[in-house]
Design a protein around this motif. Structure first.
Motif, PDB file in Angstrom:
ATOM      1  N   GLY A 136    -120.392  46.510  44.537  1.00  0.00           N
ATOM      2  CA  GLY A 136    -121.321  47.470  44.396  1.00  0.00           C
ATOM      3  C   GLY A 136    -121.782  48.290  45.466  1.00  0.00           C
ATOM      4  N   ASP A 137    -120.886  48.317  46.606  1.00  0.00           N
ATOM      5  CA  ASP A 137    -121.483  49.364  47.627  1.00  0.00           C
ATOM      6  C   ASP A 137    -120.092  50.043  48.352  1.00  0.00           C
ATOM      7  OD1 ASP A 137    -120.178  47.079  48.834  1.00  0.00           O
ATOM      8  OD2 ASP A 137    -121.970  46.644  50.234  1.00  0.00           O
ATOM      9  N   THR A 138    -119.149  49.432  47.969  1.00  0.00           N
ATOM     10  CA  THR A 138    -117.826  50.573  48.678  1.00  0.00           C
ATOM     11  C   THR A 138    -117.267  51.258  47.389  1.00  0.00           C
ATOM     12  OG1 THR A 138    -117.504  48.659  49.853  1.00  0.00           O
ATOM     13  CG2 THR A 138    -115.903  50.299  49.781  1.00  0.00           C
ATOM     14  N   VAL A 139    -117.032  52.457  47.708  1.00  0.00           N
ATOM     15  CA  VAL A 139    -116.623  53.375  46.452  1.00  0.00           C
ATOM     16  C   VAL A 139    -115.280  54.131  47.003  1.00  0.00           C
ATOM     17  CG1 VAL A 139    -117.329  55.603  45.182  1.00  0.00           C
ATOM     18  CG2 VAL A 139    -118.926  54.015  45.900  1.00  0.00           C
ATOM     19  N   VAL A 140    -114.555  53.986  46.087  1.00  0.00           N
ATOM     20  CA  VAL A 140    -113.197  54.820  46.093  1.00  0.00           C
ATOM     21  C   VAL A 140    -113.110  55.796  44.825  1.00  0.00           C
ATOM     22  CG1 VAL A 140    -110.702  54.650  46.247  1.00  0.00           C
ATOM     23  CG2 VAL A 140    -111.954  52.881  47.149  1.00  0.00           C
ATOM     24  N   VAL A 141    -113.052  57.192  45.403  1.00  0.00           N
ATOM     25  CA  VAL A 141    -112.633  58.230  44.388  1.00  0.00           C
ATOM     26  C   VAL A 141    -111.452  58.824  44.408  1.00  0.00           C
ATOM     27  CG1 VAL A 141    -113.526  60.342  43.838  1.00  0.00           C
ATOM     28  CG2 VAL A 141    -115.139  58.856  44.893  1.00  0.00           C
ATOM     29  N   CYS A 162    -124.811  56.665  32.000  1.00  0.00           N
ATOM     30  CA  CYS A 162    -123.200  56.333  33.012  1.00  0.00           C
ATOM     31  C   CYS A 162    -123.027  57.427  33.895  1.00  0.00           C
ATOM     32  CB  CYS A 162    -122.300  55.939  31.960  1.00  0.00           C
ATOM     33  SG  CYS A 162    -120.834  55.462  32.526  1.00  0.00           S
ATOM     34  N   ILE A 163    -123.197  58.700  33.412  1.00  0.00           N
ATOM     35  CA  ILE A 163    -123.190  59.892  34.511  1.00  0.00           C
ATOM     36  C   ILE A 163    -123.989  59.909  35.668  1.00  0.00           C
ATOM     37  CG2 ILE A 163    -123.135  62.120  34.668  1.00  0.00           C
ATOM     38  CD1 ILE A 163    -121.940  62.438  31.890  1.00  0.00           C
ATOM     39  N   GLU A 164    -125.079  59.493  35.527  1.00  0.00           N
ATOM     40  CA  GLU A 164    -126.152  59.302  36.514  1.00  0.00           C
ATOM     41  C   GLU A 164    -125.582  58.101  37.583  1.00  0.00           C
ATOM     42  OE1 GLU A 164    -128.489  61.347  37.597  1.00  0.00           O
ATOM     43  OE2 GLU A 164    -127.461  62.503  36.019  1.00  0.00           O
ATOM     44  N   GLU A 165    -125.318  57.069  36.771  1.00  0.00           N
ATOM     45  CA  GLU A 165    -125.029  55.853  37.486  1.00  0.00           C
ATOM     46  C   GLU A 165    -123.495  56.189  38.291  1.00  0.00           C
ATOM     47  OE1 GLU A 165    -123.863  52.242  35.431  1.00  0.00           O
ATOM     48  OE2 GLU A 165    -123.250  51.102  37.069  1.00  0.00           O
ATOM     49  N   VAL A 166    -122.456  56.982  37.758  1.00  0.00           N
ATOM     50  CA  VAL A 166    -121.426  57.580  38.579  1.00  0.00           C
ATOM     51  C   VAL A 166    -121.766  58.393  39.504  1.00  0.00           C
ATOM     52  CG1 VAL A 166    -119.301  58.868  38.584  1.00  0.00           C
ATOM     53  CG2 VAL A 166    -119.905  57.504  36.627  1.00  0.00           C
ATOM     54  N   ARG A 167    -123.077  59.317  39.537  1.00  0.00           N
ATOM     55  CA  ARG A 167    -123.393  60.275  40.328  1.00  0.00           C
ATOM     56  C   ARG A 167    -124.226  59.626  41.739  1.00  0.00           C
ATOM     57  NH1 ARG A 167    -124.412  65.353  38.778  1.00  0.00           N
ATOM     58  NH2 ARG A 167    -124.897  64.660  36.794  1.00  0.00           N
ATOM     59  N   ARG A 168    -124.412  58.509  41.502  1.00  0.00           N
ATOM     60  CA  ARG A 168    -125.228  57.472  42.637  1.00  0.00           C
ATOM     61  C   ARG A 168    -124.149  56.989  43.717  1.00  0.00           C
ATOM     62  NH1 ARG A 168    -128.383  54.777  38.493  1.00  0.00           N
ATOM     63  NH2 ARG A 168    -127.135  53.083  38.970  1.00  0.00           N
ATOM     64  N   TYR A 169    -123.107  56.763  42.783  1.00  0.00           N
ATOM     65  CA  TYR A 169    -121.875  56.390  43.838  1.00  0.00           C
ATOM     66  C   TYR A 169    -121.014  57.558  44.457  1.00  0.00           C
ATOM     67  CZ  TYR A 169    -122.821  52.055  41.893  1.00  0.00           C
ATOM     68  OH  TYR A 169    -123.304  50.710  41.545  1.00  0.00           O
ATOM     69  N   ASN A 170    -120.858  58.581  43.711  1.00  0.00           N
ATOM     70  CA  ASN A 170    -120.060  59.792  43.845  1.00  0.00           C
ATOM     71  C   ASN A 170    -120.693  61.249  43.237  1.00  0.00           C
ATOM     72  OD1 ASN A 170    -117.991  61.897  43.831  1.00  0.00           O
ATOM     73  ND2 ASN A 170    -116.579  60.529  42.003  1.00  0.00           N
ATOM     74  N   PRO A 202    -113.270  36.602  44.921  1.00  0.00           N
ATOM     75  CA  PRO A 202    -112.782  37.767  44.184  1.00  0.00           C
ATOM     76  C   PRO A 202    -113.991  38.490  44.236  1.00  0.00           C
ATOM     77  CG  PRO A 202    -113.637  35.876  42.709  1.00  0.00           C
ATOM     78  CD  PRO A 202    -113.622  35.508  44.054  1.00  0.00           C
ATOM     79  N   HIS A 203    -113.263  39.799  44.258  1.00  0.00           N
ATOM     80  CA  HIS A 203    -114.358  41.148  44.182  1.00  0.00           C
ATOM     81  C   HIS A 203    -114.758  41.555  42.878  1.00  0.00           C
ATOM     82  CE1 HIS A 203    -113.575  42.189  48.532  1.00  0.00           C
ATOM     83  NE2 HIS A 203    -112.130  41.774  48.036  1.00  0.00           N
ATOM     84  N   HIS A 204    -116.055  42.202  42.786  1.00  0.00           N
ATOM     85  CA  HIS A 204    -116.338  42.611  41.463  1.00  0.00           C
ATOM     86  C   HIS A 204    -115.947  43.900  41.761  1.00  0.00           C
ATOM     87  CE1 HIS A 204    -119.151  44.778  38.756  1.00  0.00           C
ATOM     88  NE2 HIS A 204    -118.871  43.597  37.988  1.00  0.00           N
ATOM     89  N   VAL A 205    -115.277  44.614  40.730  1.00  0.00           N
ATOM     90  CA  VAL A 205    -114.682  45.920  40.815  1.00  0.00           C
ATOM     91  C   VAL A 205    -114.875  46.687  39.358  1.00  0.00           C
ATOM     92  CG1 VAL A 205    -112.500  47.410  40.809  1.00  0.00           C
ATOM     93  CG2 VAL A 205    -112.676  45.335  42.198  1.00  0.00           C
ATOM     94  N   LYS A 206    -115.428  47.761  39.411  1.00  0.00           N
ATOM     95  CA  LYS A 206    -115.984  48.480  38.249  1.00  0.00           C
ATOM     96  C   LYS A 206    -115.168  49.755  38.333  1.00  0.00           C
ATOM     97  CE  LYS A 206    -119.743  49.706  35.238  1.00  0.00           C
ATOM     98  NZ  LYS A 206    -121.263  49.672  35.210  1.00  0.00           N
ATOM     99  N   VAL A 207    -114.367  50.222  37.369  1.00  0.00           N
ATOM    100  CA  VAL A 207    -113.916  51.567  37.269  1.00  0.00           C
ATOM    101  C   VAL A 207    -114.475  52.525  36.267  1.00  0.00           C
ATOM    102  CG1 VAL A 207    -111.614  52.782  36.833  1.00  0.00           C
ATOM    103  CG2 VAL A 207    -111.537  50.265  37.860  1.00  0.00           C
ATOM    104  N   PHE A 208    -114.727  53.695  36.787  1.00  0.00           N
ATOM    105  CA  PHE A 208    -115.349  54.743  35.827  1.00  0.00           C
ATOM    106  C   PHE A 208    -114.294  55.730  35.854  1.00  0.00           C
ATOM    107  CE2 PHE A 208    -119.297  52.921  37.984  1.00  0.00           C
ATOM    108  CZ  PHE A 208    -120.079  52.941  37.052  1.00  0.00           C
ATOM    109  N   ALA A 209    -113.957  55.823  34.313  1.00  0.00           N
ATOM    110  CA  ALA A 209    -112.814  56.614  34.229  1.00  0.00           C
ATOM    111  C   ALA A 209    -112.971  57.444  33.133  1.00  0.00           C
ATOM    112  CB  ALA A 209    -111.660  55.635  33.880  1.00  0.00           C
ATOM    113  N   LEU A 210    -111.821  58.236  32.508  1.00  0.00           N
ATOM    114  CA  LEU A 210    -111.787  58.876  31.540  1.00  0.00           C
ATOM    115  C   LEU A 210    -110.649  58.816  30.784  1.00  0.00           C
ATOM    116  CD1 LEU A 210    -112.590  62.771  32.971  1.00  0.00           C
ATOM    117  CD2 LEU A 210    -114.236  61.216  31.848  1.00  0.00           C
TER     118      LEU A 210
END
Length: 85
Positions: free
Chosen positions: A66-71, A46-54, A2-10
């Protein structure tokens, strides 16, 4: 595996909602953070964490293993990365 998936959302974002619904339909487990519901230092961190990915800090930002990002709501890309989910 299984993948570890984290979603940053509004919480008010339709694309974020569509992304979560798609992951739910595919049976993919994920952690979700509604950034707009956070306050103070927790929100800033949290915003700084998002900024590192996107760097554009747009939503949804989905981080896989932890290393693949989909925006954005990109179900074909998510399906590809999550192994046909």
């Amino acid at each position: 595996m299984p993948h570890h998936v984290k979603v940053f959302a509004l919480s008010t974002c339709i694309h974020c909602r569509n992304t979560k619904e798609f992951l739910d339909q595919c049976g993919v487990s994920y952690d979700c953070v509604h950034v707009d519901e956070l306050t103070g230092d927790e929100r800033k961190a949290c915003i700084e964490e998002v900024r590192r990915y996107n760097p554009a800090v747009s939503f949804p930002t989905v981080v896989i293993d932890g290393d693949t990002v989909v925006v954005g709501f990109r179900k074909d890309r998510l399906r590809e990365l999550l192994g046909g989910a």
